[in-house]
Enzyme design. Sequence first.
Site, mmCIF file in Angstrom:
data_model
loop_
_atom_site.group_PDB
_atom_site.id
_atom_site.type_symbol
_atom_site.label_atom_id
_atom_site.label_comp_id
_atom_site.label_asym_id
_atom_site.label_seq_id
_atom_site.Cartn_x
_atom_site.Cartn_y
_atom_site.Cartn_z
ATOM 1 N N GLU A 42 1.359 -14.513 4.057
ATOM 2 C CA GLU A 42 0.969 -15.550 5.026
ATOM 3 C C GLU A 42 -0.294 -15.165 5.780
ATOM 4 O OE1 GLU A 42 3.922 -14.264 4.545
ATOM 5 O OE2 GLU A 42 5.519 -15.737 4.823
ATOM 6 N N ASN A 72 0.849 -1.194 0.000
ATOM 7 C CA ASN A 72 0.000 0.000 0.000
ATOM 8 C C ASN A 72 0.881 1.240 0.000
ATOM 9 O OD1 ASN A 72 -1.788 2.155 1.532
ATOM 10 N ND2 ASN A 72 -3.158 0.562 0.818
HETATM 11 N N1 THU Z 1 6.563 -10.347 2.952
HETATM 12 C C1 THU Z 1 5.606 -11.331 2.989
HETATM 13 O O1 THU Z 1 4.567 -11.264 2.318
HETATM 14 N N2 THU Z 1 5.847 -12.392 3.796
HETATM 15 C C2 THU Z 1 6.957 -12.563 4.552
HETATM 16 O O2 THU Z 1 7.018 -13.460 5.370
HETATM 17 C C3 THU Z 1 8.103 -11.682 4.334
HETATM 18 C C4 THU Z 1 7.756 -10.350 3.757
HETATM 19 C C5 THU Z 1 6.319 -9.190 2.096
HETATM 20 C C6 THU Z 1 5.993 -7.938 2.842
HETATM 21 C C7 THU Z 1 6.402 -6.888 1.835
HETATM 22 O O3 THU Z 1 5.314 -6.672 0.939
HETATM 23 C C8 THU Z 1 7.538 -7.525 1.062
HETATM 24 O O4 THU Z 1 7.467 -8.907 1.334
HETATM 25 C C9 THU Z 1 8.913 -7.010 1.448
HETATM 26 O O5 THU Z 1 9.100 -7.065 2.818
#
Ligand code: THU
Length: 134
Positions: A60, A50
């Site tokens: 997750e 966002n």
């Molecule tokens: N991110 C996830 O979706 N899951 C994780 O466990 C690690 C980080 C995403 C959050 C953000 O959109 C991007 O990865 C970079 O941190």
Amino acid sequence: MAISKEECSSLYLTATEALGNAYAPYSGFSVGVALLTSEGKVFTGCNVENASYSAGMCAERIALGKAVSEGYRDFIAIAVAGSSGAPTPCGICRQALYEFAPGLLVIWGSSGSDLHCLSLNGLLPEAFGPLDLK
Ligand code: THU
């Protein structure tokens, strides 16, 4: 409950497919997950960022919210795939998953031929959970 090597690979493949829906224009880092329930249902998730950065959501917790909101609370495994490297669930996601499945099998890797597995207990030792509030 243990799952076979083939099931791990298949779950990871589903996670890589979910990664294609990631909305990550700010970090440029896409994440896809596939969360397997004890009923054999698979819920996918991807990160949704966002412009107000802290409103972004991890893959997750999106998959977890989808599952719980549809009445599924018993989880066996989650596979995580990233657009680069081999990400594991972040700390907040580990905590969120621990609420429902301390023994969840977490599968991750940089490709289907390089998979790693560890129980959530191992990724979040000495965790705080529902029993601590009893
Ligand atoms: N991110 C996830 O979706 N899951 C994780 O466990 C690690 C980080 C995403 C959050 C953000 O959109 C991007 O990865 C970079 O941190």
